[in-house]
Design a protein around this motif. Structure first.
Motif, PDB file in Angstrom:
ATOM      1  N   ALA A 103       0.831  -1.208   0.000  1.00 56.78           N
ATOM      2  CA  ALA A 103       0.000   0.000   0.000  1.00 56.78           C
ATOM      3  C   ALA A 103       0.864   1.256   0.000  1.00 56.78           C
ATOM      4  O   ALA A 103       0.583   2.238  -0.712  1.00 56.78           O
ATOM      5  CB  ALA A 103      -0.919  -0.025   1.220  1.00 56.78           C
ATOM      6  N   LEU A 104       1.927   1.214   0.773  1.00 57.45           N
ATOM      7  CA  LEU A 104       2.821   2.376   0.791  1.00 57.45           C
ATOM      8  C   LEU A 104       3.467   2.584  -0.574  1.00 57.45           C
ATOM      9  O   LEU A 104       3.627   3.714  -1.039  1.00 57.45           O
ATOM     10  CB  LEU A 104       3.897   2.175   1.868  1.00 57.45           C
ATOM     11  N   ALA A 105       3.817   1.495  -1.236  1.00 52.21           N
ATOM     12  CA  ALA A 105       4.436   1.628  -2.559  1.00 52.21           C
ATOM     13  C   ALA A 105       3.465   2.211  -3.557  1.00 52.21           C
ATOM     14  O   ALA A 105       3.827   3.069  -4.383  1.00 52.21           O
ATOM     15  CB  ALA A 105       4.930   0.255  -3.025  1.00 52.21           C
ATOM     16  N   ALA A 106       2.239   1.750  -3.502  1.00 56.19           N
ATOM     17  CA  ALA A 106       1.249   2.275  -4.440  1.00 56.19           C
ATOM     18  C   ALA A 106       1.000   3.757  -4.188  1.00 56.19           C
ATOM     19  O   ALA A 106       0.798   4.542  -5.126  1.00 56.19           O
ATOM     20  CB  ALA A 106      -0.053   1.479  -4.299  1.00 56.19           C
ATOM     21  N   ARG A 107       1.038   4.127  -2.933  1.00 57.15           N
ATOM     22  CA  ARG A 107       0.831   5.547  -2.619  1.00 57.15           C
ATOM     23  C   ARG A 107       1.991   6.396  -3.103  1.00 57.15           C
ATOM     24  O   ARG A 107       1.795   7.503  -3.644  1.00 57.15           O
ATOM     25  CB  ARG A 107       0.656   5.691  -1.119  1.00 57.15           C
ATOM     26  N   ALA A 108       3.200   5.885  -2.923  1.00 57.86           N
ATOM     27  CA  ALA A 108       4.367   6.675  -3.311  1.00 57.86           C
ATOM     28  C   ALA A 108       4.529   6.782  -4.806  1.00 57.86           C
ATOM     29  O   ALA A 108       5.139   7.732  -5.313  1.00 57.86           O
ATOM     30  CB  ALA A 108       5.621   6.053  -2.698  1.00 57.86           C
ATOM     31  N   ALA A 109       3.986   5.796  -5.546  1.00 56.98           N
ATOM     32  CA  ALA A 109       4.166   5.795  -6.991  1.00 56.98           C
ATOM     33  C   ALA A 109       3.492   6.976  -7.658  1.00 56.98           C
ATOM     34  O   ALA A 109       3.766   7.281  -8.822  1.00 56.98           O
ATOM     35  CB  ALA A 109       3.641   4.481  -7.580  1.00 56.98           C
ATOM     36  N   GLU A 110       2.627   7.634  -6.943  1.00 61.28           N
ATOM     37  CA  GLU A 110       1.931   8.762  -7.555  1.00 61.28           C
ATOM     38  C   GLU A 110       2.832   9.981  -7.710  1.00 61.28           C
ATOM     39  O   GLU A 110       2.509  10.878  -8.488  1.00 61.28           O
ATOM     40  CB  GLU A 110       0.710   9.126  -6.694  1.00 61.28           C
ATOM     41  N   THR A 111       3.925   9.999  -6.990  1.00 60.07           N
ATOM     42  CA  THR A 111       4.846  11.155  -7.064  1.00 60.07           C
ATOM     43  C   THR A 111       6.266  10.684  -7.350  1.00 60.07           C
ATOM     44  O   THR A 111       7.201  11.029  -6.633  1.00 60.07           O
ATOM     45  CB  THR A 111       4.828  11.922  -5.748  1.00 60.07           C
ATOM     46  N   CYS A 112       6.379   9.855  -8.367  1.00 57.46           N
ATOM     47  CA  CYS A 112       7.706   9.307  -8.667  1.00 57.46           C
ATOM     48  C   CYS A 112       8.653  10.413  -9.134  1.00 57.46           C
ATOM     49  O   CYS A 112       8.233  11.463  -9.628  1.00 57.46           O
ATOM     50  CB  CYS A 112       7.597   8.232  -9.754  1.00 57.46           C
ATOM     51  N   LEU A 113       9.928  10.112  -9.000  1.00 55.11           N
ATOM     52  CA  LEU A 113      10.961  11.071  -9.378  1.00 55.11           C
ATOM     53  C   LEU A 113      11.116  11.137 -10.881  1.00 55.11           C
ATOM     54  O   LEU A 113      10.921  10.140 -11.587  1.00 55.11           O
ATOM     55  CB  LEU A 113      12.291  10.672  -8.733  1.00 55.11           C
ATOM     56  N   GLU A 114      11.486  12.296 -11.331  1.00 56.57           N
ATOM     57  CA  GLU A 114      11.748  12.462 -12.751  1.00 56.57           C
ATOM     58  C   GLU A 114      13.106  11.841 -13.097  1.00 56.57           C
ATOM     59  O   GLU A 114      13.924  11.531 -12.224  1.00 56.57           O
ATOM     60  CB  GLU A 114      11.754  13.949 -13.114  1.00 56.57           C
ATOM     61  N   ALA A 115      13.326  11.711 -14.390  1.00 59.91           N
ATOM     62  CA  ALA A 115      14.550  11.047 -14.847  1.00 59.91           C
ATOM     63  C   ALA A 115      15.802  11.833 -14.458  1.00 59.91           C
ATOM     64  O   ALA A 115      16.811  11.243 -14.031  1.00 59.91           O
ATOM     65  CB  ALA A 115      14.496  10.862 -16.362  1.00 59.91           C
ATOM     66  N   CYS A 150      11.101   3.738  -8.199  1.00 59.14           N
ATOM     67  CA  CYS A 150      12.222   4.687  -8.271  1.00 59.14           C
ATOM     68  C   CYS A 150      13.494   4.039  -7.726  1.00 59.14           C
ATOM     69  O   CYS A 150      14.595   4.302  -8.221  1.00 59.14           O
ATOM     70  CB  CYS A 150      11.880   5.952  -7.489  1.00 59.14           C
ATOM     71  N   ARG A 151      13.322   3.219  -6.686  1.00 57.90           N
ATOM     72  CA  ARG A 151      14.514   2.531  -6.190  1.00 57.90           C
ATOM     73  C   ARG A 151      15.092   1.615  -7.246  1.00 57.90           C
ATOM     74  O   ARG A 151      16.302   1.517  -7.436  1.00 57.90           O
ATOM     75  CB  ARG A 151      14.173   1.723  -4.932  1.00 57.90           C
ATOM     76  N   ALA A 152      14.224   0.936  -7.940  1.00 61.81           N
ATOM     77  CA  ALA A 152      14.705   0.034  -8.998  1.00 61.81           C
ATOM     78  C   ALA A 152      15.369   0.829 -10.119  1.00 61.81           C
ATOM     79  O   ALA A 152      16.421   0.427 -10.643  1.00 61.81           O
ATOM     80  CB  ALA A 152      13.541  -0.794  -9.539  1.00 61.81           C
ATOM     81  N   ALA A 153      14.752   1.947 -10.488  1.00 60.61           N
ATOM     82  CA  ALA A 153      15.358   2.755 -11.546  1.00 60.61           C
ATOM     83  C   ALA A 153      16.718   3.289 -11.116  1.00 60.61           C
ATOM     84  O   ALA A 153      17.685   3.276 -11.896  1.00 60.61           O
ATOM     85  CB  ALA A 153      14.421   3.911 -11.902  1.00 60.61           C
ATOM     86  N   LEU A 154      16.800   3.715  -9.877  1.00 61.93           N
ATOM     87  CA  LEU A 154      18.084   4.197  -9.377  1.00 61.93           C
ATOM     88  C   LEU A 154      19.102   3.067  -9.319  1.00 61.93           C
ATOM     89  O   LEU A 154      20.274   3.247  -9.680  1.00 61.93           O
ATOM     90  CB  LEU A 154      17.875   4.808  -7.981  1.00 61.93           C
ATOM     91  N   ARG A 155      18.658   1.926  -8.879  1.00 55.81           N
ATOM     92  CA  ARG A 155      19.567   0.790  -8.811  1.00 55.81           C
ATOM     93  C   ARG A 155      20.048   0.390 -10.211  1.00 55.81           C
ATOM     94  O   ARG A 155      21.228   0.068 -10.408  1.00 55.81           O
ATOM     95  CB  ARG A 155      18.851  -0.379  -8.137  1.00 55.81           C
ATOM     96  N   ASP A 156      19.167   0.448 -11.172  1.00 57.92           N
ATOM     97  CA  ASP A 156      19.563   0.104 -12.544  1.00 57.92           C
ATOM     98  C   ASP A 156      20.565   1.110 -13.099  1.00 57.92           C
ATOM     99  O   ASP A 156      21.505   0.726 -13.810  1.00 57.92           O
ATOM    100  CB  ASP A 156      18.321   0.058 -13.426  1.00 57.92           C
ATOM    101  N   LEU A 157      20.318   2.359 -12.800  1.00 57.42           N
ATOM    102  CA  LEU A 157      21.270   3.371 -13.282  1.00 57.42           C
ATOM    103  C   LEU A 157      22.657   3.147 -12.691  1.00 57.42           C
ATOM    104  O   LEU A 157      23.669   3.235 -13.386  1.00 57.42           O
ATOM    105  CB  LEU A 157      20.761   4.769 -12.913  1.00 57.42           C
TER     106      LEU A 157
END
Lengths: 258, 542
Positions: free
Chosen positions: B17-29, B57-64
């Motif tokens: 639930a927390l993840a779904a809530r946070a996904a609404e304000t994800c970080l830009e590239a 966003c954590r996954a995107a950061l980790r991938d970068l």
């Protein structure tokens, strides 16, 4: 009569898409300039990514920022560039399977849940966030969020830049505080009072001595205000016997009824 | 993770639930890229809160980050085409320019043309402490020579360091400085070229010892004196950092070129030899006074095979150095002080003579020689046709007179019956003055009006010169040429020749040796030509 408005809509859509893509060019140029050796290659990569994003823009579901979606495409293009570079060929360090999967599926994090479940999750998250804000510190909230989402304590420690022991103590303390607070003030998040009492009864009847509540925890369960520490420990033992179905169902009913 | 620490089903549900809530304000590239680049985070707390709750966003950061880690290595110039490589190129170019500039500066020096060697080496103790001539106290501490800026790479340490023929140079004043002296000493005596040695001497030190800081400066010009002194001040400050307090103070400015070099002929004529101007070396000139050959025209260096005129002592030798004096000598021979040395270290030296073999009565005299006219002194100092201001070299130091001594004898003793005799000045010799020691048979003959002075000249060294001599003695092995220069300048010819043994063979050493020998020979009477009859005067009866 309808052709003209449709063409106008198409033109407006194309213009909007063009503006949206144009806003990505700047950060894409910086992104590639720092990662490739030739400026011409960086410009080619920018153009390639923009063309790909334009072609597959329909695949963007809108559940993440558009730039983040474009970033996934850019990352994939950069991987291909590295593999094509004759100088770098043979020097690449292969990505881990997880990293490879993440690279190939830009929108893998999408839950695919329906709108009702999404709304239910949002409501649960809002109430939970309010409770966390009340009883947990900033670091405790971050640790709770990370570990509840499956991150290990070591990963959480690395992500937060703290030692694993610190993160472990933060996690244990905040977890007990949050559970006790929810049991006392918002039992519906755990499936309701009935589910909690049933779980307590099952914990008390447990055959494992470590999971069975102690006498202090039993007395604290009767009078939580007097023995708060013991009550928190008792809540932790009780929560192990909560049925997941009851939690989800109760939350869904609460959301649907509310 | 411990089993008890594993999230329970309810907690996992909360995490989703927390993840779904946070996904609404994800970080830009660009925010993710900035985070992956480990650059300073803006809004760090807010972004960290979001990253903690947002698995996407954590996954995107980790991938970068994984992408950057997986980026293969390679030469740094292939690493990036962006500003980082430009900055790296600029930094590398700046570093190269700095290194090149430093190399050029070290090779060329501040004026752009010369090389300078800087060294700090210990000197003798204070002049006051050295006045007594206690050599054991003169022994300086261990040398602390080191090469400083502008030093030649791989070049040997400056060895030719020694206080002699002092001449002040420009010393920039510095707050808190006490005193300093900058001295210029020529290095190449046979050919007075541009090479010179500048020596700075500070006399205030923490440990009571005296150290010097020297600069060897090829082609030093007056315009460069200030810069050199600045270098020297830097060297002194470096010495201070090493525990030695070297202080510099104000001084008078003068070019090193004004320093007179002890060039050819200066040792003999300039330091008190009594040769008439223009007389060729190696000719002993005898003078007859009143029909009685009792006067010595000069003390000249003999040239092998050269003619030697008769002297008044029957062809014998006045000085003992290099001579064949002894008990069988027909006339008194000077035993002490060493007649080979022009400079006298003692304040009241005892002049001893050997017993004469002839029955005559002799009179020992020590006379103070008045200073000659400056023009004459200057003329006698020159050797290369160019007049040199000797006052800049040795102020208030009268050299040998141009005419006969006119002062009253300091000490007189009449010697007879062949006994060993000695005279001692009744008062300490005045430092810096020349004295004439002579032995005359009695009765004294009337002096010839235009006759040059007779006898052997000595010079009472000043306290500073004594210090220099003692320094040269102590440093003869380490700085042989400088020691030779000092000893030669002080008229200690025998010691200078002895110190030259430590110098490395070469043209310069040979030139020094030839010059010292010439000076030595000029202080030695010529042997009488073979077969020349010894004219023994009748022994007067008393």
């Amino acid at each position: 009569m309808e052709t003209a408005p449709a063409a106008a809509n198409t033109q407006q859509t194309d213009r909007a898409a063009g503006e949206l893509l144009g806003r990505q060019r700047e950060w894409l140029a910086r992104f590639f300039a720092r990662r490739v050796s030739r400026r011409e290659d960086a410009e080619d990569l920018v153009q390639d990514v923009l063309v790909r994003a334009s072609a597959s823009m329909a695949a963007w579901r809108g559940d993440c920022p558009f730039s983040q979606w474009v970033l996934v495409i850019a990352r994939r293009a950069l991987c291909n560039y590295y593999e094509r570079d004759p100088y770098r060929r043979g020097r690449l360090v292969p990505l881990s399977p997880r990293e490879e999967a993440a690279t190939l599926d830009p929108q893998r994090e999408g839950t695919g849940a329906g709108p009702s479940l999404q709304a239910e999750s949002r409501a649960v998250a809002e109430r939970l966030a309010a409770h966390m804000e009340r009883v947990c510190t900033t670091d405790e909230r971050r640790v709770i969020a990370l570990t509840y989402q499956g991150e290990s304590l070591d990963e959480a420690a690395q992500f937060l830049g703290k030692s694993p022991s610190t993160v472990r103590s933060l996690y244990r303390r905040s977890r007990q505080k949050l559970l006790a607070h929810v049991v006392l003030h918002d039992p519906d998040l755990l499936g309701g009072r009935a589910a909690i009492d049933e779980a307590w009864a099952r914990a008390a009847a447990s055959e494992e001595a470590g999971e069975r509540p102690t006498s202090q925890e039993r007395s604290a369960w009767e009078d939580p205000r007097a023995r708060l520490e013991a009550f928190r420990s008792a809540c932790l033992k009780m929560a192990r016997y909560l049925p997941l179905a009851a939690v989800v169902l109760r939350a869904a009913l609460e959301h649907g009824g509310g | 993770m411990d089993r008890r620490d594993e999230p329970m089903a309810a907690e996992r549900r909360w995490g989703e639930a927390l993840a779904a809530r946070a996904a609404e304000t994800c970080l830009e590239a660009d925010e993710l890229i900035a985070l992956a680049s480990s650059r300073p985070w803006r809004r760090r707390a807010a972004r960290l809160d979001h990253l903690s709750a947002c698995p996407r966003c954590r996954a995107a950061l980790r991938d970068l980050r994984a992408l950057d880690r997986a980026r293969p290595g390679g030469p740094w110039w292939r690493a990036s085409a962006g500003p980082a490589r430009g900055l790296a190129l600029a930094a590398a170019a700046t570093a190269c320019a700095v290194v090149l500039g430093a190399v050029i500066a070290f090779r060329v020096g501040p004026s752009g043309a010369e090389r300078v060697q800087v060294a700090v080496a210990p000197l003798a103790e204070r002049a006051e402490a050295l006045a007594g001539g206690d050599r054991s106290r003169v022994a300086p501490p261990a040398p602390r020579a080191r090469e400083e800026a502008y030093g030649e790479a791989g070049a040997a340490r400056p060895r030719d360091i020694g206080p002699a023929n002092a001449k002040r140079l420009a010393v920039p004043s510095r707050p808190g400085a006490t005193r300093a002296r900058i001295r210029g000493v020529p290095l190449a005596p046979p050919s007075p070229g541009p090479r010179s040695l500048a020596i700075a001497e500070g006399l205030d030190f923490r440990d009571g010892a005296v150290y010097e800081a020297g600069l060897r400066v090829p082609g030093l010009t007056p315009g460069r004196a200030g810069q050199l002194m600045a270098d020297l001040a830097g060297d002194a400050r470096a010495a201070e950092r090493e525990g030695q307090a070297v202080r510099l103070g104000a001084g008078a400015a003068a070019p090193l070129g004004a320093v007179a070099a002890p060039t050819a002929g200066a040792g003999a004529a300039g330091f008190g030899a009594l040769a008439p101007a223009g007389a060729p070396p190696g000719r002993a000139i005898g003078r007859a006074a009143g029909g009685h050959e009792n006067e010595r025209g000069r003390i000249a260096a003999p040239v092998p095979g050269g003619p030697a005129e008769e002297d008044d002592f029957g062809g014998g030798k006045l000085a003992g150095a290099g001579g064949s004096g002894g008990p069988s000598a027909p006339r008194p021979l000077l035993v002490a002080p060493d007649p080979a040395n022009y400079g006298l270290l003692e304040e009241r030296p005892v002049f001893r003579v050997s017993p004469p073999a002839d029955p005559r009565l002799y009179r020992l005299e020590l006379l103070a020689e008045p200073a000659g006219p400056p023009a004459a002194r200057e003329q006698r100092r020159q050797d290369d046709g160019a007049a040199r201001p000797l006052d800049a070299l040795r102020k208030a130091v009268p050299v040998g007179p141009a005419g006969a001594p006119t002062s009253a004898p300091v000490s007189v003793l009449e010697l007879r019956d062949g006994g060993v005799a000695a005279i001692r000045p009744v008062a300490p010799l005045k430092p810096g003055l020349d004295y004439l020691f002579r032995v005359q048979p009695t009765p004294l003959a009337a002096p010839e009006p235009n006759a040059p002075p007779s006898g052997l000249s000595f010079r009472a060294l000043t306290v500073e010169e004594r210090e220099q001599v003692l320094w040269a003695r102590a440093h003869a092995a380490r700085a042989p040429l400088a020691s030779v220069l000092v000893l030669y300048g002080a008229g200690r010819y025998a010691e200078a020749l002895d110190a030259l043994r430590h110098a490395q063979p070469g043209k310069r050493t040979d030139a020094w040796r030839a010059r010292i020998r010439a000076s030595l020979s000029e202080r030695t009477l010529a042997e009488p030509p073979p077969g020349a009859p010894a004219q023994a005067a009748p022994r007067p009866s008393r």
